[in-house]
Design an enzyme around this catalytic site. Structure first.
Site, short mmCIF file in Angstrom:
data_model
loop_
_atom_site.label_atom_id
_atom_site.label_comp_id
_atom_site.label_asym_id
_atom_site.label_seq_id
_atom_site.Cartn_x
_atom_site.Cartn_y
_atom_site.Cartn_z
N ASN A 111 27.42 63.02 14.21
CA ASN A 111 26.74 63.21 15.49
C ASN A 111 27.73 63.53 16.61
O ASN A 111 28.83 62.97 16.65
CB ASN A 111 25.92 61.96 15.84
CG ASN A 111 24.89 61.65 14.77
OD1 ASN A 111 24.52 62.54 14.00
ND2 ASN A 111 24.48 60.40 14.66
N ILE A 112 27.33 64.41 17.49
CA ILE A 112 28.20 64.84 18.61
C ILE A 112 27.80 64.15 19.91
O ILE A 112 28.35 64.42 20.96
CB ILE A 112 28.12 66.38 18.80
CG1 ILE A 112 26.69 66.83 19.10
CG2 ILE A 112 28.68 67.10 17.58
CD1 ILE A 112 26.56 68.32 19.46
N HIS A 128 32.08 66.05 13.34
CA HIS A 128 31.59 67.35 13.83
C HIS A 128 31.88 67.53 15.31
O HIS A 128 31.27 68.37 15.97
CB HIS A 128 30.09 67.50 13.54
CG HIS A 128 29.80 67.68 12.08
ND1 HIS A 128 28.54 67.61 11.55
CD2 HIS A 128 30.63 67.89 11.04
CE1 HIS A 128 28.60 67.80 10.24
NE2 HIS A 128 29.85 67.96 9.90
N CYS A 136 38.27 76.73 26.28
CA CYS A 136 38.05 78.16 26.11
C CYS A 136 38.42 78.55 24.68
O CYS A 136 39.54 78.30 24.22
CB CYS A 136 38.92 78.94 27.09
SG CYS A 136 38.90 80.72 26.78
N CYS A 139 41.53 81.30 24.90
CA CYS A 139 42.94 80.92 25.20
C CYS A 139 43.24 79.46 24.92
O CYS A 139 44.38 79.01 25.00
CB CYS A 139 43.26 81.26 26.66
SG CYS A 139 42.42 80.18 27.85
N CYS A 154 36.26 81.79 31.59
CA CYS A 154 37.43 80.91 31.60
C CYS A 154 38.25 81.22 32.85
O CYS A 154 38.52 82.40 33.15
CB CYS A 154 38.28 81.17 30.34
SG CYS A 154 39.89 80.35 30.40
N CYS A 157 41.81 82.85 31.39
CA CYS A 157 41.89 84.18 30.74
C CYS A 157 40.70 85.06 31.08
O CYS A 157 40.60 86.19 30.59
CB CYS A 157 42.02 84.01 29.22
SG CYS A 157 40.49 83.44 28.43
N SER A 197 20.59 63.59 5.97
CA SER A 197 19.94 64.24 4.81
C SER A 197 20.96 64.48 3.71
O SER A 197 20.60 64.88 2.59
CB SER A 197 19.35 65.59 5.26
OG SER A 197 20.41 66.43 5.73
N GLU A 220 13.66 58.83 4.75
CA GLU A 220 13.16 59.52 3.55
C GLU A 220 14.24 59.37 2.49
O GLU A 220 15.43 59.23 2.81
CB GLU A 220 12.89 60.99 3.84
CG GLU A 220 14.12 61.76 4.34
CD GLU A 220 13.89 63.23 4.58
OE1 GLU A 220 12.76 63.70 4.36
OE2 GLU A 220 14.84 63.91 5.00
N1 APR Z 1 15.81 56.30 10.89
C1 APR Z 1 16.23 56.64 9.64
N2 APR Z 1 16.29 57.93 9.20
C2 APR Z 1 15.94 58.89 10.08
C3 APR Z 1 15.50 58.60 11.40
C4 APR Z 1 15.44 57.24 11.79
N3 APR Z 1 15.03 56.88 13.00
N4 APR Z 1 15.21 59.79 12.02
C5 APR Z 1 15.47 60.76 11.12
N5 APR Z 1 15.90 60.24 9.97
C6 APR Z 1 16.36 60.94 8.75
C7 APR Z 1 15.68 62.27 8.49
O1 APR Z 1 14.50 62.08 7.72
C8 APR Z 1 16.75 63.01 7.69
O2 APR Z 1 16.69 62.68 6.32
O3 APR Z 1 17.72 61.28 8.99
C9 APR Z 1 18.05 62.47 8.28
C10 APR Z 1 18.69 63.43 9.26
O4 APR Z 1 19.10 64.56 8.52
P1 APR Z 1 19.56 65.88 9.30
O5 APR Z 1 18.56 66.19 10.33
O6 APR Z 1 19.88 66.89 8.25
O7 APR Z 1 20.87 65.45 10.07
P2 APR Z 1 22.33 65.33 9.47
O8 APR Z 1 22.29 64.87 8.05
O9 APR Z 1 23.11 64.53 10.42
O10 APR Z 1 22.84 66.86 9.54
C11 APR Z 1 24.19 67.10 9.23
O11 APR Z 1 23.89 69.40 9.92
O12 APR Z 1 23.14 71.03 11.33
C12 APR Z 1 24.22 70.26 11.00
O13 APR Z 1 25.98 69.76 12.46
C13 APR Z 1 24.67 69.39 12.15
O14 APR Z 1 25.79 67.26 12.00
C14 APR Z 1 24.64 67.98 11.57
C15 APR Z 1 24.68 68.23 10.08
#
Ligand code: APR
Length: 248
Positions: A111-112, A128, A136, A139, A154, A157, A197, A220
């Site tokens: 997470n960012i 990430h 920039c 540069c 920028c 540059c 995920s 999930e």
């Molecule tokens: N509690 C538990 N699980 C949750 C919740 C919650 N409140 N909300 C969402 N989820 C689950 C979703 O069902 C999903 O399985 O968290 C997971 C999030 O998956 P993604 O949306 O794919 O996020 P992430 O795995 O962090 O993605 C990785 O993909 O697009 C890039 O840079 C982006 O860092 C990100 C990377």
């Protein structure tokens, strides 16, 4: 074989997680966007995920950044304004408390948002990147968030290439952060994977490096292909709040 807990057996699973946390010597946490949704930051692939409305390979790819700065800027301006107003939720504060108590040693996050640090965690590996640092792309000189949001060139540059210090698709992860997260996970005797995920490489390879116990907390089941000892299906905030009751 994973032990999966959900619904009315979830409490039992949280009790089991608490026992694992109390018995661990080096527990490490790996989080994804599901850790931030309860702070009103949408995830990417969940049921209301961002990537249901945008193609990540377009809006979050270094090629788009270089070839279509306006599209990059339009997408990230909205993300930035969302991130500015968010606060950690109870689950973030519980992870900070667990670090304070020595029950977890580090967090590696995809997470960012910066919410782990904002909640008080000291050892956070932002795999990430983050939205705090702006620079920039042309540069390399630092810039301000105001200059980025105002889509200014920028000031050094003059290129239209200001960006946040986040990892776009097509870019390598920050090497020092990546190596440190790998070292922590290899050293862990308990890896807690929360709200991801596990779709995106190379972070989705990290659980394979853990030689100790592994727990997945997610709303999930994304454990296929992994060897989680425990899978707790539900919301991160709720599961962490249930678990912390058994950590006395
Ligand atoms: N509690 C538990 N699980 C949750 C919740 C919650 N409140 N909300 C969402 N989820 C689950 C979703 O069902 C999903 O399985 O968290 C997971 C999030 O998956 P993604 O949306 O794919 O996020 P992430 O795995 O962090 O993605 C990785 O993909 O697009 C890039 O840079 C982006 O860092 C990100 C990377």
């Amino acid at each position: 074989m994973s032990k999966i807990y959900a619904g009315d057996r979830l409490e039992e699973g949280c009790k089991e997680l608490a026992v694992m946390l109390l018995g661990a010597k080096h527990a490490v946490v790996l989080t994804g966007a599901g850790m931030d949704t309860e702070s009103n930051i949408p995830d990417f692939r969940g049921k209301n995920g961002l990537w249901r409305n945008y193609d990540p390979r377009v809006v979050a790819d270094i090629t788009t950044f270089r070839q279509n700065y306006d599209l990059f800027h339009e997408f990230y301006r909205d993300r930035f304004s969302t991130m500015k107003q968010v606060e950690p939720h109870p689950g973030h504060y519980i992870l900070a408390d667990l670090e304070q108590r020595g029950l977890i040693k580090a967090i590696a996050t995809q997470n960012i948002s910066g919410l782990h640090a904002k909640a008080g965690n000291k050892k956070v590996y932002e795999l990430h990147g983050n939205t705090r640092e702006i620079y920039c792309n042309s540069c390399g000189k630092p810039a301000t968030e105001q200059e980025l949001l105002a889509k200014q060139p920028c000031r050094h540059c003059k290129q239209y290439a200001l960006r946040p210090n986040i990892v776009f698709f097509g870019e390598p992860l920050p090497p020092v952060v990546w190596d440190s997260a790998i070292a922590e996970i290899k050293r862990s005797d308990l890896l807690l994977v929360i709200g991801t995920s596990l779709e995106v490489s190379p972070v989705n390879q990290l659980p394979y490096l853990a030689e100790g116990k592994q727990v997945l907390i997610n709303n999930e089941d994304r454990s296929a292909g992994y060897s989680f000892d425990l899978v707790l299906l539900g919301s991160a905030g709720d599961i962490l709040q249930r678990t912390v009751k058994y950590l006395t």
